[in-house]
Design a protein around this motif. Structure first.
Motif, PDB file in Angstrom:
ATOM      1  N   LYS A  30     100.899  -1.162 143.251  1.00 29.30           N
ATOM      2  CA  LYS A  30     100.912  -2.782 142.906  1.00 29.30           C
ATOM      3  C   LYS A  30     102.361  -3.354 142.938  1.00 29.30           C
ATOM      4  O   LYS A  30     102.488  -4.202 143.606  1.00 29.30           O
ATOM      5  N   VAL A  31     103.331  -2.614 142.431  1.00 31.81           N
ATOM      6  CA  VAL A  31     104.545  -3.189 142.605  1.00 31.81           C
ATOM      7  C   VAL A  31     104.980  -3.157 143.872  1.00 31.81           C
ATOM      8  O   VAL A  31     105.737  -4.145 144.434  1.00 31.81           O
ATOM      9  N   GLU A  32     104.835  -2.128 144.713  1.00 28.78           N
ATOM     10  CA  GLU A  32     105.287  -2.026 146.276  1.00 28.78           C
ATOM     11  C   GLU A  32     104.570  -3.164 146.708  1.00 28.78           C
ATOM     12  O   GLU A  32     105.330  -3.779 147.917  1.00 28.78           O
ATOM     13  N   GLU A  33     103.223  -3.333 146.650  1.00 24.64           N
ATOM     14  CA  GLU A  33     102.696  -4.459 147.435  1.00 24.64           C
ATOM     15  C   GLU A  33     103.046  -5.827 146.996  1.00 24.64           C
ATOM     16  O   GLU A  33     103.392  -6.757 147.946  1.00 24.64           O
ATOM     17  N   ASN A  34     103.477  -6.071 146.010  1.00 24.21           N
ATOM     18  CA  ASN A  34     103.763  -7.405 145.475  1.00 24.21           C
ATOM     19  C   ASN A  34     105.114  -7.614 146.067  1.00 24.21           C
ATOM     20  O   ASN A  34     105.678  -8.722 146.420  1.00 24.21           O
ATOM     21  N   HIS A  35     106.073  -6.635 146.128  1.00 23.05           N
ATOM     22  CA  HIS A  35     107.362  -6.594 146.383  1.00 23.05           C
ATOM     23  C   HIS A  35     107.304  -6.917 148.151  1.00 23.05           C
ATOM     24  O   HIS A  35     108.156  -8.019 148.466  1.00 23.05           O
ATOM     25  N   ARG A  36     106.497  -6.322 148.775  1.00 24.49           N
ATOM     26  CA  ARG A  36     106.438  -6.578 150.249  1.00 24.49           C
ATOM     27  C   ARG A  36     105.865  -7.833 150.312  1.00 24.49           C
ATOM     28  O   ARG A  36     106.499  -8.779 151.342  1.00 24.49           O
ATOM     29  N   LYS A  37     104.784  -8.473 149.708  1.00 27.51           N
ATOM     30  CA  LYS A  37     104.467  -9.889 150.068  1.00 27.51           C
ATOM     31  C   LYS A  37     105.514 -10.876 149.644  1.00 27.51           C
ATOM     32  O   LYS A  37     105.923 -11.795 150.425  1.00 27.51           O
ATOM     33  N   TYR A  38     106.171 -10.463 148.457  1.00 29.01           N
ATOM     34  CA  TYR A  38     107.421 -11.492 148.205  1.00 29.01           C
ATOM     35  C   TYR A  38     108.347 -11.602 149.174  1.00 29.01           C
ATOM     36  O   TYR A  38     109.069 -12.541 149.504  1.00 29.01           O
ATOM     37  N   SER A  39     108.665 -10.418 149.685  1.00 25.62           N
ATOM     38  CA  SER A  39     109.742 -10.587 150.664  1.00 25.62           C
ATOM     39  C   SER A  39     109.598 -10.871 151.842  1.00 25.62           C
ATOM     40  O   SER A  39     110.489 -11.654 152.460  1.00 25.62           O
ATOM     41  N   TYR A  40     108.218 -10.879 152.274  1.00 27.52           N
ATOM     42  CA  TYR A  40     107.715 -11.529 153.322  1.00 27.52           C
ATOM     43  C   TYR A  40     107.762 -13.017 153.492  1.00 27.52           C
ATOM     44  O   TYR A  40     108.212 -13.549 154.295  1.00 27.52           O
ATOM     45  N   ALA A  41     107.269 -13.476 152.140  1.00 25.58           N
ATOM     46  CA  ALA A  41     107.384 -14.963 152.037  1.00 25.58           C
ATOM     47  C   ALA A  41     108.690 -15.528 152.129  1.00 25.58           C
ATOM     48  O   ALA A  41     109.011 -16.590 152.583  1.00 25.58           O
ATOM     49  N   LEU A  42     109.431 -14.679 151.342  1.00 24.51           N
ATOM     50  CA  LEU A  42     110.958 -15.309 151.182  1.00 24.51           C
ATOM     51  C   LEU A  42     111.607 -15.097 152.502  1.00 24.51           C
ATOM     52  O   LEU A  42     112.432 -16.121 153.058  1.00 24.51           O
ATOM     53  N   SER A  43     111.278 -14.283 153.378  1.00 25.51           N
ATOM     54  CA  SER A  43     111.891 -14.364 154.670  1.00 25.51           C
ATOM     55  C   SER A  43     111.355 -15.387 155.727  1.00 25.51           C
ATOM     56  O   SER A  43     112.008 -15.928 156.298  1.00 25.51           O
ATOM     57  N   LEU A  44     110.136 -15.707 155.373  1.00 26.25           N
ATOM     58  CA  LEU A  44     109.528 -16.927 156.086  1.00 26.25           C
ATOM     59  C   LEU A  44     110.312 -18.208 155.681  1.00 26.25           C
ATOM     60  O   LEU A  44     110.780 -19.147 156.515  1.00 26.25           O
ATOM     61  N   ARG A  45     110.502 -18.447 154.269  1.00 30.23           N
ATOM     62  CA  ARG A  45     111.345 -19.692 153.804  1.00 30.23           C
ATOM     63  C   ARG A  45     112.803 -19.391 154.235  1.00 30.23           C
ATOM     64  O   ARG A  45     113.215 -20.584 154.397  1.00 30.23           O
ATOM     65  N   THR A  46     113.215 -18.238 154.268  1.00 34.26           N
ATOM     66  CA  THR A  46     114.628 -18.288 154.738  1.00 34.26           C
ATOM     67  C   THR A  46     114.553 -18.890 156.251  1.00 34.26           C
ATOM     68  O   THR A  46     115.664 -19.398 156.405  1.00 34.26           O
ATOM     69  N   GLU A  47     113.800 -18.427 157.066  1.00 34.43           N
ATOM     70  CA  GLU A  47     113.742 -18.628 158.348  1.00 34.43           C
ATOM     71  C   GLU A  47     113.598 -20.397 158.634  1.00 34.43           C
ATOM     72  O   GLU A  47     114.209 -20.905 159.248  1.00 34.43           O
ATOM     73  N   ALA A  48     112.594 -20.622 157.655  1.00 35.65           N
ATOM     74  CA  ALA A  48     112.259 -22.248 158.022  1.00 35.65           C
ATOM     75  C   ALA A  48     113.509 -22.872 157.364  1.00 35.65           C
ATOM     76  O   ALA A  48     114.070 -23.845 158.080  1.00 35.65           O
TER      77      ALA A  48
END
Length: 95
Positions: A30-48
């Motif tokens: 669960k910790v790994e999955e949440n981290h992966r999702k948050y990292s992906y969302a953060l990368s999209l926000r950074t790209e935007a």
């Protein structure tokens, strides 16, 4: 007898360890999955944020996202470090 108590203690420790191993595996997943999702969302926000046309707003947003990423990584490292200890709390003898 002390032999019986020793066997029961060992059985209880084996059971507790197996239960803990399953709980730990699920927690890590669960910790790994949440981290992966948050990292992906953060990368999209950074790209935007990188596409913002006004420089001072873009720079401010990118700095804020960098701080958020550092906090996220620190929280992730903290969540990965659980290490409880197990001790026999109760051993009941019934006749």
């Amino acid at each position: 007898s002390s032999e019986t108590i020793s066997q029961l203690t060992e059985a209880a420790q084996d059971y507790a360890f197996d239960a803990f191993s399953e709980m730990r595996t699920e927690y890590d997943r669960k910790v790994e999955e949440n981290h992966r999702k948050y990292s992906y969302a953060l990368s999209l926000r950074t790209e935007a944020a990188g596409r913002i046309g006004i420089e001072n707003i873009r720079v401010h947003k990118l700095r804020a996202l960098a701080v958020e990423k550092e906090e996220m990584e620190a929280q992730y490292r903290h969540n990965k470090q659980i290490c409880p200890s197990f001790y026999l709390e109760l051993l009941a003898h019934m006749e």
